[in-house]
Write a protein that holds these residues in place. Structure first.
Motif, PDB file in Angstrom:
ATOM      1  N   UNK A  27       0.681  -5.834  -0.885  1.00 63.04           N
ATOM      2  CA  UNK A  27       0.597  -5.215  -2.204  1.00 63.04           C
ATOM      3  C   UNK A  27      -0.617  -5.720  -2.959  1.00 63.04           C
ATOM      4  N   UNK A  28      -0.874  -7.034  -2.835  1.00 57.99           N
ATOM      5  CA  UNK A  28      -2.003  -7.635  -3.548  1.00 57.99           C
ATOM      6  C   UNK A  28      -3.329  -7.065  -3.061  1.00 57.99           C
ATOM      7  N   UNK A  29      -3.427  -6.813  -1.738  1.00 54.32           N
ATOM      8  CA  UNK A  29      -4.680  -6.298  -1.166  1.00 54.32           C
ATOM      9  C   UNK A  29      -4.666  -4.772  -1.007  1.00 54.32           C
ATOM     10  N   UNK A  30      -3.591  -4.131  -1.460  1.00 57.01           N
ATOM     11  CA  UNK A  30      -3.458  -2.666  -1.375  1.00 57.01           C
ATOM     12  C   UNK A  30      -3.653  -2.175   0.059  1.00 57.01           C
ATOM     13  N   UNK A  31      -2.844  -2.724   0.956  1.00 56.75           N
ATOM     14  CA  UNK A  31      -2.964  -2.417   2.382  1.00 56.75           C
ATOM     15  C   UNK A  31      -2.195  -1.146   2.731  1.00 56.75           C
ATOM     16  N   UNK A  32      -2.851  -0.274   3.463  1.00 55.50           N
ATOM     17  CA  UNK A  32      -2.208   0.907   4.047  1.00 55.50           C
ATOM     18  C   UNK A  32      -1.885   0.570   5.496  1.00 55.50           C
ATOM     19  N   UNK A  33      -0.609   0.400   5.824  1.00 51.36           N
ATOM     20  CA  UNK A  33      -0.220  -0.056   7.160  1.00 51.36           C
ATOM     21  C   UNK A  33      -0.638   0.914   8.262  1.00 51.36           C
TER      22      UNK A  33
END
Length: 456
Positions: free
Chosen positions: A251-257
């Motif tokens: 969430x902190x790095x705005x990751x798209x899995x």
């Protein structure tokens, strides 16, 4: 008679660790930097009087040049023995990273050889070299000084079934010949655990590493599944299984899995299960292999070789999507993995060396020329997102030559000839250099040491 201690009180007691010379130097440096004695004592869990005693011995401690992990200075000790022990600890680390077993007898023989070499190199030495017996007493004192202790090695090679491996190799080669498979069409996959914040188990472990800050996070484990073909020119997107589906760092790095370099899956134990494995075969392996075969004008057929782990279901062909019915499955016999499994022939081991190199490089970049300590690095500057980047870098670093040579034991005919027998990579030396360059001066968090991931 005083009251008996309760179980909780006994469990709460902490066994004090020995204060190594390196730790004493850190204490002196921190005090020189303006840190109060009481604060230092609180940080290291010692009495202020102990810190005061160390500070009184400031000149002697700073002048010492003992091997890593040594806890005390021995008067009138020959300098050559100090050098022997420093070189010996480096050699032990190198043997461990190579996966070799290091026993007491082997260490003593190596110590004698190092001593003889150093004596010969000294100018003005007599023809009769000084005798160093590397006795049991010396070894016990060396263990005490350096903090190494024996660890039982657990592994698969001890129970390997050589006859079964030989029979399977013949069966495999016959199948390849009968079906007309070429190296581009034959694949192998295997899982490995990775303690992504921790140095590996080793034959001898230093107290320094077992005392590194953040020991609980260092137990954080994930599982990776790697796969590539025998020609080495196609790596499949790895499967990564973690205990959390959505770590806070995502969430902190705005990751798209979906855009990760790995196929991200989760369960409470961070294990590859049958469901996750089938999911990977249908969503990652199958599509990649089909596209690769079409792009290279190869017949639409493939063979996937794997061990008989619980996550690898018998009758896997039934679970394949119809469009991947061209994929055939072959299982290695029990207790033959260390002998035949290509991924076990230095592929996974080399991945972990490369991962360790990236780990040390990252730590060096963050803490060098800053006031950030190793403790702060582990806590605030290294998360699962950083780990994923390093996993991707390490997997990319596995060369086609490495992947191809891994089939030498099972399918020697598919291995391309080499123009040179020279080592392909100096990654181990790079790790050692990074660890040695990143000394404790000024950071106060401990000294980096070369290591790797978890055992397979």
């Amino acid at each position: 008679m005083g009251p008996k201690k309760t179980a909780a009180a006994v469990a709460g007691e902490r066994k004090k660790e020995k204060v190594t010379l390196e730790m004493k130097k850190e204490i002196i440096w921190k005090h020189d930097g303006g840190m109060r004695v009481t604060d230092i004592a609180r940080e290291y869990g010692r009495n202020p009087s102990t810190i005061g005693t160390i500070l009184k011995m400031r000149e002697k401690i700073l002048a010492s040049d003992a091997a890593k992990g040594v806890t005390r200075i021995v008067k009138n000790r020959p300098a050559v023995l100090e050098e022997v022990e420093k070189l010996l600890l480096i050699w032990i680390e190198e043997k461990q990273r190579a996966g070799d077993t290091v026993s007491e007898a082997v260490i003593c023989e190596k110590a004698k050889a190092l001593h003889a070499d150093l004596i010969r190199e000294q100018p003005g030495t007599s023809a009769e070299p000084e005798v160093f017996k590397a006795s049991r007493g010396w070894f016990d004192r060396f263990k005490t000084r350096s903090g190494i202790h024996s660890v039982v090695r657990h592994g698969e090679p001890a129970s390997s079934d050589v006859p079964a491996a030989e029979d399977f190799a013949a069966e495999f080669l016959e199948l390849v010949k009968t079906e007309g498979y070429v190296p581009q069409q034959v694949f192998n996959c295997d899982e490995t655990g990775l303690f992504w914040k921790r140095m590996p188990k080793r034959t001898f472990i230093t107290q320094e590493e077992s005392r590194l800050p953040g020991h609980k996070p260092m137990k954080d484990r994930l599982t990776l599944l790697f796969c590539a073909n025998a020609s080495g020119d196609l790596k499949i997107k790895p499967l990564l299984v973690y205990h959390s589906e959505n770590p806070r760092a995502f969430k902190r790095h705005k990751i798209d899995k979906e855009r990760l370099s790995v196929m991200w899956r989760s369960n409470s134990k961070a294990w590859v299960t049958r469901v996750l494995f089938v999911d990977w075969v249908n969503l990652a392996f199958g599509p990649a292999v089909k596209q690769y075969l079409l792009d290279n004008d190869l017949p639409l057929k493939a063979l996937l070789l794997m061990d008989n782990a619980p996550a690898h279901p018998k009758g896997l062909e039934v679970d394949l999507l119809e469009e991947f019915s061209f994929i055939n499955i072959m299982f290695l016999p029990p207790n033959t993995t260390p002998l035949l499994q290509p991924m076990d022939q230095q592929v996974i081991a080399n991945f972990k060396k490369l991962y360790t190199k990236e780990l040390f490089r990252r730590c060096f970049e963050v803490t060098d020329c800053t006031t950030i300590t190793l403790r702060e690095f582990w806590k605030d500057h290294f998360d699962i997102v950083t780990c994923l980047k390093m996993v991707n870098t390490a997997w990319k670093g596995i060369s086609q030559r490495n992947l191809n040579c891994a089939w030498r034991s099972l399918w020697p005919g598919c291995v391309a000839p080499s123009d040179s027998d020279a080592p392909e990579s100096t990654v181990v030396q790079d790790i050692v250099c990074l660890g040695e360059d990143h000394g404790p001066g000024g950071h106060g968090g401990g000294r980096l040491r070369a290591g790797g991931g978890a055992r397979r």
